[in-house]
Design an enzyme around this catalytic site. Structure first.
Site, PDB file in Angstrom:
ATOM      1  N   ASP A 381       0.855  -1.176   0.000  1.00 36.27           N
ATOM      2  CA  ASP A 381       0.000   0.000   0.000  1.00 36.27           C
ATOM      3  C   ASP A 381       0.900   1.239   0.000  1.00 36.27           C
ATOM      4  O   ASP A 381       2.108   1.136   0.262  1.00 36.27           O
ATOM      5  CB  ASP A 381      -0.901  -0.043   1.237  1.00 36.27           C
ATOM      6  CG  ASP A 381      -1.817   1.158   1.332  1.00 36.27           C
ATOM      7  OD1 ASP A 381      -2.320   1.600   0.289  1.00 36.27           O
ATOM      8  OD2 ASP A 381      -2.018   1.662   2.447  1.00 36.27           O
ATOM      9  N   GLU A 490      -3.010  20.937  -0.116  1.00 36.03           N
ATOM     10  CA  GLU A 490      -3.645  22.256  -0.027  1.00 36.03           C
ATOM     11  C   GLU A 490      -3.365  22.900   1.321  1.00 36.03           C
ATOM     12  O   GLU A 490      -3.043  24.081   1.414  1.00 36.03           O
ATOM     13  CB  GLU A 490      -5.155  22.113  -0.223  1.00 36.03           C
ATOM     14  CG  GLU A 490      -5.568  21.784  -1.637  1.00 36.03           C
ATOM     15  CD  GLU A 490      -6.009  23.032  -2.393  1.00 36.03           C
ATOM     16  OE1 GLU A 490      -7.206  23.139  -2.681  1.00 36.03           O
ATOM     17  OE2 GLU A 490      -5.168  23.893  -2.682  1.00 36.03           O
ATOM     18  N   THR A 668      -2.502   1.167  -4.727  1.00 37.06           N
ATOM     19  CA  THR A 668      -3.027   2.265  -3.922  1.00 37.06           C
ATOM     20  C   THR A 668      -4.334   2.782  -4.489  1.00 37.06           C
ATOM     21  O   THR A 668      -4.611   2.655  -5.685  1.00 37.06           O
ATOM     22  CB  THR A 668      -1.991   3.410  -3.845  1.00 37.06           C
ATOM     23  OG1 THR A 668      -2.527   4.497  -3.104  1.00 37.06           O
ATOM     24  CG2 THR A 668      -1.625   3.903  -5.236  1.00 37.06           C
ATOM     25  N   LYS A 789      -6.980  -5.130  -5.415  1.00 37.91           N
ATOM     26  CA  LYS A 789      -5.676  -5.437  -4.827  1.00 37.91           C
ATOM     27  C   LYS A 789      -5.511  -6.945  -4.667  1.00 37.91           C
ATOM     28  O   LYS A 789      -4.463  -7.511  -5.011  1.00 37.91           O
ATOM     29  CB  LYS A 789      -5.532  -4.748  -3.462  1.00 37.91           C
ATOM     30  CG  LYS A 789      -5.423  -3.234  -3.513  1.00 37.91           C
ATOM     31  CD  LYS A 789      -5.207  -2.664  -2.121  1.00 37.91           C
ATOM     32  CE  LYS A 789      -5.046  -1.151  -2.153  1.00 37.91           C
ATOM     33  NZ  LYS A 789      -4.760  -0.573  -0.823  1.00 37.91           N
ATOM     34  N   ASN A 812      -8.492  -1.325   4.143  1.00 33.12           N
ATOM     35  CA  ASN A 812      -8.616  -1.592   2.703  1.00 33.12           C
ATOM     36  C   ASN A 812      -7.488  -2.469   2.173  1.00 33.12           C
ATOM     37  O   ASN A 812      -7.486  -2.843   0.997  1.00 33.12           O
ATOM     38  CB  ASN A 812      -8.659  -0.268   1.920  1.00 33.12           C
ATOM     39  CG  ASN A 812      -7.432   0.587   2.164  1.00 33.12           C
ATOM     40  OD1 ASN A 812      -6.785   0.457   3.196  1.00 33.12           O
ATOM     41  ND2 ASN A 812      -7.116   1.447   1.236  1.00 33.12           N
TER      42      ASN A 812
END
EC number: 7.6.2.1
Length: 1165
Positions: A381, A490, A668, A789, A812
């Site tokens: 990952d 950001e 990912t 995955k 995940n």
């Protein structure tokens, strides 16, 4: 909170899937609605263990009897219950068999109980009791523990900020929000549980009206609440029905490649055993027919035996029992002990302990250790595994001048203890700025000087960063600003502008409030030109308090450079050089530019923009054309460089693993640009590669063509009819065929997005995908689901003869962790789901190299040596019975004393081999890490395979011939020194077993590479114990006490006192060891690559250790990154609508500061 108390007086919910009612309950909710528990059918508990109280015994026995040897020993036990063929008591088999099953079962039970206990400790009981239909409250930084329908939150219009692989926002429609924030009785109907993470279809019925439900109104299990004080949700799916768990797959029983190989070898041994027994049975039949029938006066046939063939039939099964030690039952007990010991080494390794959060490495299973030494593919990952998901404003280029180079000087100081005299190393003091973020760190003082001196380009640069974004501010206390950013990128840019004096303070749908160098300014926000994956940029159009109309833009350099005014060419070249430097250090870069707009043109443009934004057809295309029109002739300001902080040691770990010929695939859910950026940052991708292929086709044909074009460039010959793989797959076969390793003509990388991967995983394309991808050194799959995955891992397992490892830190990643041969969980910031499903766990990615190169390699070598030695010593031990059968009328008489047979594997040879298997190491851990090439033989399975087994078998057969015929020849017609005969069965048996024990002891001494006190004690101690027991059992006293049990009275002292016996023993040992010495000599003359490395290490140890090599700073890439923000398309429209706006902060237009004021003059540099 009070708002909800006033609104939720009573609720009546019915939740159903496809017309199947799961909930029909009423509750009176009085007071603060923190947690409501109703009676329902589905709980939220998750099962990570394999067994329960009732299934443990049958499932565990089923798993254990998958080992053919265990089934074989059960068959032997049945044979020994038959008196006519049994020459040994039944308990000699049943006791070891029960012991083996009990030890293995206890170990499996403990492993599973630890998993269950860890799961129970990880999840609070209240979350485990959550059921479908419950309304639960979650607070900031809480994990979402079930799939929820968002009802309300602390944010305006019930927005909720969540963090998954990418940050995003869950919203409610305006009418929907008002309805849920009042007295309600409702019914939710939705689709049945499924694994589609990005899709949800349902309806909500409130007050007779139906409202559509989609994925934007759902909070999925595994997400984390961010920047939201609280939220309430209705449980739609719980426990194993949640979308995350539907993607996780089932817990499977994992077995190592050595386990599978041993099953095959045991079958071979059984066939060999059956052949030997058949030969001896036929020999018995012939002997009884030719000799025994006429010799019954002296050797009568057993009761019930009436013919020579029947005697031969019974002798077949008798020899099966006698020769069963070719596969001794102690083999599996020893294997389990070795694995358990090597697992403890992982648990105790202080170099894999992470003191920051007190996390040691943990071997959560004890059956896969040697598999760690054979890994060929690693599936990792990204977020939380390779990176910390923390962004830091590192450097920038403004008007052709680069700032932040002080970081390079700091690196020079750390690596080479060199620092230019003129360089200041103190952190910039932002204390003059009352609104600065105290956590922000910057070291280049010249940038602050430029800001304070009022440099126009610098001011315009930071003004752009403070205006051009989609960040939401929160100021609960004056001066205490908290930014809610869509992505960490950001937030890092806006925080940088804040610290340098351009503080983004507040926003409304129409305005942005910025405190510029102590002066509060309110800009009118006229338009947001939103980001999307094609544009790779965003712009804002604002009107300053002075009335100036300006467009500010930031985005990928490859895009913005095409939009610049021709007057920026020279500045563009200087900025390009800086971008190359930034990208070379693995920083994430983007370019910023601006444009002053003409009033009349803008008035016309905004009218056309309004028409396009309300168009019913082709809206996106029309808006894109307008954006392209106005974003031309931009004036370049500079570039920013953000560091996506990698976990400590990630680039070095990846570089080391690559030297060990391990291929790393990154799977990912992040955007392509983000994933590729990290690939360059952590040395997965670099400029030395011949090419990096991007697979982004939108149809099956496009994907197929892109994959074939990539393969054609890497290996043109792979399309010829004579290609090995093409020939292999032309032959039709239902069985999946393994692909051989194909070598590319250079070093390549492959990047594929999730949409294209979905096509590539289809039946007709999967072979093309695996052929192309496996030729690449690095593969990056982005925007993939948890299920994809697992599918990628399964694809490699299906077509490649390789051991796979999956590593991740989030829920995940559970599916690929369960699918891979080895699953590694990182106990990071995303909870413990990955750890609970893993086989091994630790806190940092960098520990993976130690787990594989040290513990894995040692475990594999130790297990290989153990198996080679164990099979050798038992072949040498057992086959002496076979040769003896030809000299004993094939009567199934044993060669050795029964006590020696009993103690051979249990006492005499068990401890030396365990000592070698637990403590041996060819090189120490430091050299294992410095020479990763030593790992390659494990990948190729060179130390133990079918060929090695055949060599051990032949060596054992050869040794058994020596051990039988040398003592036999030495004893034949031999006289003692006093003239008495010594040629008797008992003396021969003693000489043969003594020779055998010394031979196997010398053999293990030759196999041992790392001598410890324990090894010495075990080897010499075992020999001493043998002689002590032998002289004791063969003494007159033992014979007088237990006459029937110890018939070898006086044999030891009579035989071992003769020089001729010791000469025969010496000759036997010499001849048995001779092939081993010859093989070692050949290895010295023709060393393999591994032998050369070991020889180098041996010579290096004799010399004083060289100074640590100074690692030079090298540019990993000259590639400039794309606009790698985790943006959602349409977020700009959300801001302009005002739906995510909080009430106006009372501090937004108050509180000023000035760096040049009397109060702050003494501060600063």
């Amino acid at each position: 909170g009070l708002y909800l108390v006033l609104c939720w007086h009573q609720c009546n919910w019915q939740v159903s899937w496809h017309n199947t009612s799961l909930r029909d309950s009423q509750a009176c909710c009085k007071g603060f609605p923190i947690f409501f528990a109703f009676l329902s059918l589905q709980s939220n508990s998750i099962k990570t263990s394999k067994y329960n109280f009732f299934t443990f015994l049958p499932l565990n026995l089923f798993e254990q009897f998958q080992r053919i040897a265990n089934a074989y020993f059960l068959f032997l036990l049945i044979l020994q219950l038959i008196p006519q063929i049994s020459s040994l008591s039944w308990f000699t088999t049943v006791v070891p068999l029960v012991l083996v099953l009990a030890v293995s079962g206890a170990k499996d039970a403990i492993d599973d109980f630890v998993r269950l206990l860890s799961c129970t400790l990880e999840f609070d009981e209240k979350w485990m009791n959550v059921q479908v239909g419950d309304i639960i409250k979650l607070e900031n930084n809480n994990f979402v523990t079930a799939d929820l329908l968002l009802l309300s939150s602390s944010e305006p219009h019930s927005l909720t900020y969540i963090e998954t692989a990418k940050s995003c926002v869950v919203t409610l429609d305006e009418d929907f929000h008002h309805l849920l924030s009042s007295f309600f009785t409702g019914e939710v109907k939705c689709e049945a549980p499924n694994n589609k993470l990005d899709k949800f279809t349902g309806t909500l019925t409130l007050r007779g009206e139906k409202y559509a439900l989609d994925s934007e109104k759902m909070l999925l299990r595994g997400c984390t609440i961010r920047n939201t004080e609280w939220c309430f949700g209705l449980v739609i799916y719980a426990g194993p029905d949640t979308k995350l768990m539907q993607n996780s797959g089932k817990t499977t029983f994992k077995r190592t490649s050595i386990d599978r190989l041993m099953n095959v070898l045991v079958l071979v041994i059984f066939a060999f055993l059956a052949l030997m027994c058949l030969i001896l049975a036929i020999g018995n039949g012939i002997w009884e027919y030719d000799k025994g029938y006429y010799f019954q006066v002296y050797l009568p046939w057993a009761e019930g035996v009436s013919s020579a063939p029947y005697s031969g039939f019974l002798m077949f099964w008798s020899y099966v029992i006698i020769l069963n030690t070719v596969v001794p039952i102690s083999l599996y007990v020893s294997v389990e002990i070795i694995r358990l010991g090597n697992s403890f080494y992982i648990d105790w390794d202080r170099k894999m302990y992470y003191p920051v959060n007190d996390t040691p490495a943990q071997a959560r299973t004890t059956t896969l250790n040697e598999e760690l030494g054979q890994i060929k593919y690693i599936f990792s990952d990204k977020t939380g595994t390779l990176t910390q998901n923390i962004m830091c404003f590192n450097k920038c280029s403004i008007n052709g001048k680069s700032y932040g180079m002080i970081c390079v000087y700091l690196i020079l100081w750390v690596l080479f203890h060199y620092m230019p005299q003129s360089t200041k190393t103190e952190k910039v003091d932002f204390s003059y700025n009352q609104l600065a973020d105290p956590k922000f760190a910057f070291y280049d003082h010249s940038l602050v000087e430029a800001v304070k001196l009022g440099d126009v380009p610098t001011h315009r640069f930071f003004r752009l960063l403070s205006l051009c974004h989609t960040v939401m501010p929160e100021e609960k206390k004056e001066g205490n600003l908290v930014y809610q950013a869509q992505s960490p990128d950001e937030g890092a840019l806006v925080t940088a502008a804040r610290n340098f004096g351009f503080v983004f303070r507040a926003r409304t749908p129409e305005t942005i409030t910025v405190v510029e160098m102590g002066e509060t300014k309110i800009y009118k926000l006229l338009a947001i030109l939103d980001f999307n994956n094609v544009r790779k940029r965003m712009s804002v159009i604002v009107r300053s308090p002075e009335g100036d109309l300006t467009l500010y833009c930031k985005g990928a350099d490859t895009i913005l450079f095409e939009l610049l005014h021709s007057s920026c060419d020279s500045l563009k070249e200087e900025t390009t050089e800086h971008l190359n430097e930034f990208a070379g250090e693995g920083l994430r870069t983007l370019v910023v530019a601006y444009k002053n707009l003409d009033e009349e043109y803008f008035e016309d443009w905004i009218k056309r923009h309004h028409v396009a934004s309300t168009a019913l057809e082709g809206r996106e295309d029309k808006l894109s054309e307008l954006y392209e029109e106005i974003e031309k002739d931009l004036m370049l300001l500079g570039a920013t460089a953000i560091e996506d902080k990698l976990q400590d040691g990630v680039p070095q770990t990846i570089e080391t693993l690559a030297k060990a010929s391990i291929k790393i695939w990154v799977l990912t859910g992040d955007k392509q640009e983000t994933a590729v950026n990290i690939g360059y940052s952590c040395n997965l991708l670099n400029d030395d590669m011949a090419d990096v292929f991007i697979i982004e086709g939108s149809t099956s044909d496009d994907v197929l063509n892109e994959l074939r074009n990539a393969r054609e460039k890497m290996k043109p010959d792979s399309f010829l009819d004579s290609d090995e793989v093409n020939i292999q797959f032309e032959k039709s076969s239902k069985k999946a065929k393994l692909l051989p390793d194909e070598q590319a003509n250079g070093v390549y990388g492959l990047v594929i997005n999730g949409h294209s991967l979905a096509y590539a995983l289809e039946g007709n394309l999967e072979l093309e995908l695996v052929r192309t991808a496996c030729m690449c050194k690095v593969v990056i799959c982005c925007r993939v689901t948890p299920l994809q995955k697992a599918q990628v891992v399964e694809l490699v397992k299906k077509y490649k003869k390789a051991v796979t490892l999956a590593i991740g830190d989030g829920a995940n990643d559970v599916s690929m962790i369960k699918t891979a041969h080895i699953g590694v969980g990182i106990s990071g910031q995303e909870g413990m789901q990955a750890v609970l499903s893993s086989d091994f766990s630790f806190a940092q990615f960098r520990y993976l190299q130690r787990l594989l190169l040290v513990h894995g390699r040692w475990s594999y070598i130790r297990m290989s040596k153990f198996l080679k030695y164990f099979f050798y010593k038992n072949f040498a031990f057992t086959l002496v019975h076979f040769w003896y059968g030809f000299f004993s009328g094939f009567s199934a008489q044993t060669v050795y004393d029964e006590w020696f047979i009993t103690l051979y594997n249990l006492v005499y040879t068990s401890l030396p081999v365990l000592g070698m298997s637990l403590f041996d190491q060819d090189v120490d851990d430091r050299w294992s890490m410095l020479c990763p090439q030593l790992y390659v033989p494990g990948q190729q399975n060179l130390y133990f395979n079918k060929i090695v087994f055949v060599k051990c078998m032949l060596h054992g057969i050869y040794s058994s011939l020596i051990l039988f015929f040398i003592p036999y020849g030495a004893m034949y017609n031999t006289m003692r020194s006093d003239g008495k005969a010594i040629a008797d069965y008992q003396s021969f048996a003693l000489m043969a077993q003594t020779s055998l024990l010394i031979v196997v002891s010398v053999q293990i001494g030759l196999d041992t590479a790392y001598w410890t006190v324990v090894n010495q004690f075990f080897i010499w101690g075992s020999l001493s114990v043998y002689f002590a027991i032998t002289f004791t059992m063969y003494s007159d006293g033992m014979y007088l006490i237990f006459t029937a049990s110890f018939p070898f009275v006086g044999t030891a002292r009579n035989t071992l006192s003769q020089p001729s016996a010791w000469l025969a023993i010496f000759l036997s040992v010499t001849l048995c060891v001779l092939p081993v010495v010859g093989y070692r000599l050949k290895a010295q003359l023709k060393p393999t690559e591994t032998d050369k490395v070991r020889r180098y290490i041996k010579e290096a140890k004799k010399r004083p250790p060289p100074p640590s090599p100074k690692r030079r700073l090298r540019r990993t890439s000259t590639r400039r990154s794309g606009y790698a923000f985790s943006h959602q398309h349409g977020f700009g429209a959300l801001i302009m609508s005002g739906r995510n706006m909080r009430p106006k902060s009372p501090f937004a237009t108050t509180g000023t500061f000035s760096p040049n004021s009397d109060k702050n003059k003494h501060k600063g540099l």
